[in-house]
Design a protein around this motif. Structure first.
Motif, short mmCIF file in Angstrom:
data_model
loop_
_atom_site.label_atom_id
_atom_site.label_comp_id
_atom_site.label_asym_id
_atom_site.label_seq_id
_atom_site.Cartn_x
_atom_site.Cartn_y
_atom_site.Cartn_z
N CYS A 11 1.27 6.69 9.91
CA CYS A 11 2.08 5.91 8.97
C CYS A 11 1.25 5.55 7.74
N GLU A 26 8.49 9.46 10.59
CA GLU A 26 9.48 10.22 9.81
C GLU A 26 8.86 10.56 8.46
N HIS A 28 8.85 10.73 4.61
CA HIS A 28 9.48 10.02 3.50
C HIS A 28 9.16 10.73 2.19
N LEU A 49 5.94 7.86 7.72
CA LEU A 49 6.17 6.43 7.94
C LEU A 49 6.76 6.21 9.32
N HIS A 55 9.92 2.66 7.44
CA HIS A 55 10.74 3.55 6.62
C HIS A 55 12.10 2.95 6.30
N ARG A 56 12.83 2.47 7.33
CA ARG A 56 14.22 2.08 7.12
C ARG A 56 14.54 0.61 7.27
N ALA A 61 9.77 -2.22 4.93
CA ALA A 61 10.20 -0.82 4.91
C ALA A 61 10.51 -0.39 3.48
N ASP A 69 8.34 0.00 -2.02
CA ASP A 69 8.80 1.29 -2.53
C ASP A 69 8.12 1.61 -3.86
#
Length: 98
Positions: A11, A26, A28, A49, A55-56, A61, A69
């Motif tokens: 991550c 996942e 990204h 991530l 991620h989500r 996240a 972000d």
């Protein structure tokens, strides 16, 4: 293309190397949406991530926390600019985050 931001599959935010279980990693795309996801792939601007927490859905996240972000985007743009110009970045991604 392989990520230019990471060499290891862990991550990018928390450093966990979880590959299975409820919060597996996942991919990204640092710049997403049409056509930017494709360009992120093309230039290696992707990171791994933890799917749920980083991620989500987690507090920090990337898809829930604008500051996180933006920081990931800044890191990606700086790395891109090691081999390309800022103007080239703007032409591809329609903006600069730096």
């Amino acid at each position: 293309m392989k990520s230019i931001l990471q060499n290891e599959k862990k991550c990018f935010i928390c450093g966990r190397a979880m590959t299975c279980g409820p919060d597996r990693l996942e991919l990204h795309h640092c710049f997403y949406g049409r056509p930017f996801r494709k360009y992120s792939d093309q230039y290696g601007l992707t990171v791994w991530l933890c799917g749920d927490s980083c991620h989500r859905n987690g507090k920090n996240a990337v898809h829930r926390n604008h500051a996180v972000d933006e920081e990931v985007k800044k890191i990606a743009q700086r790395k891109f600019e090691e081999t390309h110009s800022r103007e080239e970045f703007r032409q591809i991604f329609n903006k600069s985050v730096l």
